[in-house]
Scaffold this active site. Structure first.
Site, PDB file in Angstrom:
ATOM      1  N   LYS A 153       0.855  -1.198   0.000  1.00  0.00           N
ATOM      2  CA  LYS A 153       0.000   0.000   0.000  1.00  0.00           C
ATOM      3  C   LYS A 153       0.884   1.238   0.000  1.00  0.00           C
ATOM      4  O   LYS A 153       1.432   1.635   1.035  1.00  0.00           O
ATOM      5  CB  LYS A 153      -0.934   0.045   1.202  1.00  0.00           C
ATOM      6  CG  LYS A 153      -2.101   0.994   0.905  1.00  0.00           C
ATOM      7  CD  LYS A 153      -2.841   1.474   2.119  1.00  0.00           C
ATOM      8  CE  LYS A 153      -2.182   2.633   2.773  1.00  0.00           C
ATOM      9  NZ  LYS A 153      -1.945   3.796   1.906  1.00  0.00           N
ATOM     10  N   SER A 205       4.301   7.454  10.471  1.00  0.00           N
ATOM     11  CA  SER A 205       4.368   8.207  11.723  1.00  0.00           C
ATOM     12  C   SER A 205       4.224   7.286  12.942  1.00  0.00           C
ATOM     13  O   SER A 205       3.668   6.189  12.845  1.00  0.00           O
ATOM     14  CB  SER A 205       3.250   9.246  11.740  1.00  0.00           C
ATOM     15  OG  SER A 205       2.000   8.587  11.655  1.00  0.00           O
ATOM     16  N   GLU A 226       8.988   1.385  11.009  1.00  0.00           N
ATOM     17  CA  GLU A 226      10.005   2.410  10.760  1.00  0.00           C
ATOM     18  C   GLU A 226       9.290   3.736  10.934  1.00  0.00           C
ATOM     19  O   GLU A 226       8.521   4.157  10.070  1.00  0.00           O
ATOM     20  CB  GLU A 226      10.537   2.295   9.323  1.00  0.00           C
ATOM     21  CG  GLU A 226      11.203   0.978   8.993  1.00  0.00           C
ATOM     22  CD  GLU A 226      12.574   0.829   9.637  1.00  0.00           C
ATOM     23  OE1 GLU A 226      13.052   1.785  10.272  1.00  0.00           O
ATOM     24  OE2 GLU A 226      13.163  -0.246   9.510  1.00  0.00           O
ATOM     25  N   CYS A 261      12.863  10.972   7.649  1.00  0.00           N
ATOM     26  CA  CYS A 261      12.783  10.452   9.018  1.00  0.00           C
ATOM     27  C   CYS A 261      14.066  10.781   9.760  1.00  0.00           C
ATOM     28  O   CYS A 261      14.049  11.018  10.965  1.00  0.00           O
ATOM     29  CB  CYS A 261      12.534   8.964   8.998  1.00  0.00           C
ATOM     30  SG  CYS A 261      13.683   8.068   7.968  1.00  0.00           S
TER      31      CYS A 261
HETATM   32  P1  NAD Z   1       1.473   8.229   8.026  1.00  0.00           P
HETATM   33  O1  NAD Z   1       1.571   7.500   9.315  1.00  0.00           O
HETATM   34  O2  NAD Z   1       0.504   9.342   7.923  1.00  0.00           O
HETATM   35  O3  NAD Z   1       1.089   7.211   6.840  1.00  0.00           O
HETATM   36  C1  NAD Z   1       1.896   6.112   6.509  1.00  0.00           C
HETATM   37  C2  NAD Z   1       1.075   5.073   5.801  1.00  0.00           C
HETATM   38  O4  NAD Z   1       0.079   4.567   6.690  1.00  0.00           O
HETATM   39  C3  NAD Z   1       0.319   5.585   4.580  1.00  0.00           C
HETATM   40  O5  NAD Z   1       0.369   4.618   3.567  1.00  0.00           O
HETATM   41  C4  NAD Z   1      -1.085   5.753   5.117  1.00  0.00           C
HETATM   42  O6  NAD Z   1      -2.082   5.684   4.120  1.00  0.00           O
HETATM   43  C5  NAD Z   1      -1.201   4.592   6.071  1.00  0.00           C
HETATM   44  N1  NAD Z   1      -2.207   4.751   7.118  1.00  0.00           N
HETATM   45  C6  NAD Z   1      -2.642   5.902   7.685  1.00  0.00           C
HETATM   46  N2  NAD Z   1      -3.552   5.628   8.652  1.00  0.00           N
HETATM   47  C7  NAD Z   1      -3.682   4.270   8.672  1.00  0.00           C
HETATM   48  C8  NAD Z   1      -4.483   3.382   9.448  1.00  0.00           C
HETATM   49  N3  NAD Z   1      -5.338   3.836  10.376  1.00  0.00           N
HETATM   50  N4  NAD Z   1      -4.355   2.067   9.233  1.00  0.00           N
HETATM   51  C9  NAD Z   1      -3.502   1.580   8.302  1.00  0.00           C
HETATM   52  N5  NAD Z   1      -2.733   2.378   7.519  1.00  0.00           N
HETATM   53  C10 NAD Z   1      -2.831   3.716   7.708  1.00  0.00           C
HETATM   54  O7  NAD Z   1       2.944   8.700   7.681  1.00  0.00           O
HETATM   55  P2  NAD Z   1       3.450   9.541   6.425  1.00  0.00           P
HETATM   56  O8  NAD Z   1       2.968  10.935   6.549  1.00  0.00           O
HETATM   57  O9  NAD Z   1       3.178   8.810   5.160  1.00  0.00           O
HETATM   58  O10 NAD Z   1       5.033   9.503   6.622  1.00  0.00           O
HETATM   59  C11 NAD Z   1       5.698  10.414   7.413  1.00  0.00           C
HETATM   60  C12 NAD Z   1       6.211   9.743   8.660  1.00  0.00           C
HETATM   61  O11 NAD Z   1       6.963   8.591   8.318  1.00  0.00           O
HETATM   62  C13 NAD Z   1       7.166  10.605   9.452  1.00  0.00           C
HETATM   63  O12 NAD Z   1       6.889  10.480  10.821  1.00  0.00           O
HETATM   64  C14 NAD Z   1       8.528  10.009   9.118  1.00  0.00           C
HETATM   65  O13 NAD Z   1       9.518  10.271  10.078  1.00  0.00           O
HETATM   66  C15 NAD Z   1       8.199   8.575   9.004  1.00  0.00           C
HETATM   67  N6  NAD Z   1       9.208   7.847   8.220  1.00  0.00           N
HETATM   68  C16 NAD Z   1      10.043   6.977   8.876  1.00  0.00           C
HETATM   69  C17 NAD Z   1      11.030   6.305   8.167  1.00  0.00           C
HETATM   70  C18 NAD Z   1      11.974   5.367   8.846  1.00  0.00           C
HETATM   71  O14 NAD Z   1      12.671   4.635   8.146  1.00  0.00           O
HETATM   72  N7  NAD Z   1      12.067   5.342  10.161  1.00  0.00           N
HETATM   73  C19 NAD Z   1      11.162   6.532   6.798  1.00  0.00           C
HETATM   74  C20 NAD Z   1      10.287   7.410   6.171  1.00  0.00           C
HETATM   75  C21 NAD Z   1       9.306   8.056   6.909  1.00  0.00           C
END
Ligand code: NAD
Length: 454
Positions: A153, A205, A226, A261
């Site tokens: 996804k 997140s 992650e 991140c």
């Molecule tokens: P997000 O948590 O908003 O969304 C991530 C994914 O989860 C998306 O595909 C989203 O559609 C899905 N999602 C959202 N709500 C959900 C639910 N209730 N159930 C299942 N899936 C759901 O995060 P984002 O805005 O896409 O990414 C930014 C965040 O990701 C930042 O906090 C960043 O630091 C982190 N990040 C971490 C790493 C790492 O390797 N540690 C790498 C990249 C990004």
């Protein structure tokens, strides 16, 4: 689902979301595809993934353009991301065969003891938008090489890229039902959580990661998270090349508009070098120009999510109200796109949100510290634990500071970098498990211990 260009606000495409019954049907087909795939040879799997690696280069121009159009990052950064993804894939091509091979660990009399690694089955890869190629390949490449099927996804903010990934994997020889994209936002993600998958691998997140961990806990299947960071960087008093250091730190803070991140999110500077460092930091920040991400003359593109602008404004307002001063930037750039000035705040402290909440945008707080003890205390004063960096000409001092900071990655005289040879593993609210390195290959397997009496 409407796909918008965040740099212009214009509509790029409309794409239907995958419905709940379609997601279930994809799972049913993936189960069958996986039982055939796990019987294929490693050579065949490696061949498919090598084809994918080559196609990323062949189609580079189209892929980079679509990535820039949908997430707003400068075109040169989209190109860098594709090169980085290919580099990571080469690591997996090079290491998977030996890592996944049966490991004869001991022979004792007539007893032979061997470890083997079976695939998990069908896994969910719920992904983020900030580096969709990089964070995607961290999961689906080793998962496929280890013999799994993947329901992938992509983030709703990186759907075009997600569809390119699906198409190119199929063109590379990966069976259609083995890797399928599930299109949509939170709701599509939640459907995956309800189904009986054999592993959940999430990048995003802390808030969503925690929710996913809670929802799938009862399944007792592996999860990998992650998550975000509030990554600190400390400039010690021995640094002599302060201009060069400020230049590197500015890049660590503002590359991809801070939407990494592992972006530097807090800077601590020893009082002895503070004034000079700040002077250079200001100059370097003001030299960054934001504008049309398809135009190579701009270093900064647009933010991916326009809604982040009010979040950044609130962090600045909170900090200024509590005594911070704006060293550079400080406001959104007028116009139709989601542009924000690279912003540096000084005179900050840990009562301010900008030093506690992940900003995930072009904002940095810089704080003066009197010694290493104060720096270590502040670096650890966070709910996150992804990376931490120290700039110093004394390697032993830098290493001993970092050994006392609770983070999965430690940087000396560098920051905001990832190596496929090293584990990427957040601590505390930054995550669970590891991607990359050989640990990030084994993460997609379950071990079996063989006791063979001959
Ligand atoms: P997000 O948590 O908003 O969304 C991530 C994914 O989860 C998306 O595909 C989203 O559609 C899905 N999602 C959202 N709500 C959900 C639910 N209730 N159930 C299942 N899936 C759901 O995060 P984002 O805005 O896409 O990414 C930014 C965040 O990701 C930042 O906090 C960043 O630091 C982190 N990040 C971490 C790493 C790492 O390797 N540690 C790498 C990249 C990004």
């Amino acid at each position: 689902m409407k796909i918008l260009n965040p740099a212009t606000g214009t509509l790029l495409r409309e794409i239907p979301e995958t419905s709940a019954p379609d997601i279930k049907a994809k799972l049913d087909r993936a189960v069958l595809a996986q039982s055939a795939w796990k019987k294929t040879t490693m050579e065949d799997r490696l061949k498919c993934i090598k084809n994918f690696h080559d196609l990323l280069e062949k189609e580079r121009e189209t892929l980079a353009r679509d990535l820039t159009l949908e997430v707003g990052k400068p075109i040169q950064e989209s190109n860098n991301e594709l090169s980085g993804a290919r580099n990571r894939i080469r690591f997996f091509l090079e290491q998977s065969q030996t890592t996944l091979a049966p490991n004869p660990v001991r022979t004792d009399g007539g007893m032979q003891e061997i470890i083997t690694h079976d695939p998990l089955g069908v896994i969910a890869n719920i992904s983020a938008w900030n580096y969709p190629y990089l964070v995607g390949v961290n999961v689906f490449i080793p998962a496929l090489l280890a013999g799994n099927a993947v329901l992938y996804k992509p983030s709703e903010f990186a759907t075009l890229t997600g569809l390119h990934i699906e198409r190119l994997l199929h063109e590379s020889g990966v069976p259609k039902d083995l890797f399928t994209a599930v299109i949509g936002g939170a709701q599509a993600g939640e459907e995956l959580l309800k189904l009986p998958l054999h592993g959940y691998f999430f990048t995003g997140s802390y808030k969503t990661g925690r929710l996913i961990a809670e929802k799938v806990a009862g399944k007792l299947v592996p999860i990998g998270l992650e998550l975000g960071g509030k990554d600190p960087l400390y400039v010690t008093d021995e640094v002599s090349e302060l201009k060069k250091t400020a230049n590197a730190v500015v890049e660590g803070c503002f590359y991809n508009n801070g939407q990494s991140c592992c972006a530097v999110e807090r800077v601590y500077v020893h009082a002895r070098v503070y004034d000079e460092f700040i002077r250079h930091f200001k100059d370097e920040t003001l030299a960054l120009r934001a504008g049309d991400p398809t135009d190579r003359s701009f270093q900064q593109g647009s933010l991916t999510r326009p809604s982040q602008i009010s979040f950044l404004e609130a962090q600045i307002e909170d900090a200024v109200k509590k005594g911070a001063k704006i060293l550079a930037g400080g406001k959104r750039i007028p116009g139709p796109g989601a542009f924000f000035e690279p912003t540096a705040l000084i005179d900050v402290n840990h009562s301010m949100n900008v030093m506690r909440e992940e900003s995930f945008g072009p904002i940095i707080g810089i704080m003066r510290v009197k010694d290493d003890e104060e720096a270590i205390g502040l670096m650890n004063d966070t709910d996150y634990g992804l990376t931490a960096a120290v700039y110093s000409t004394n390697m032993e001092r830098a290493k001993s500071i970092l050994a006392r900071v609770d983070s999965g990655t430690a940087y000396v005289n560098c920051c905001d970098r990832v190596s496929p040879y090293l584990p990427w593993a957040g601590r505390k609210n930054s995550g669970l498990g590891a991607t990359l390195s050989t640990l990030g290959i084994l993460a997609f397997t379950k071990p079996r211990g063989w006791h063979l009496r001959g």
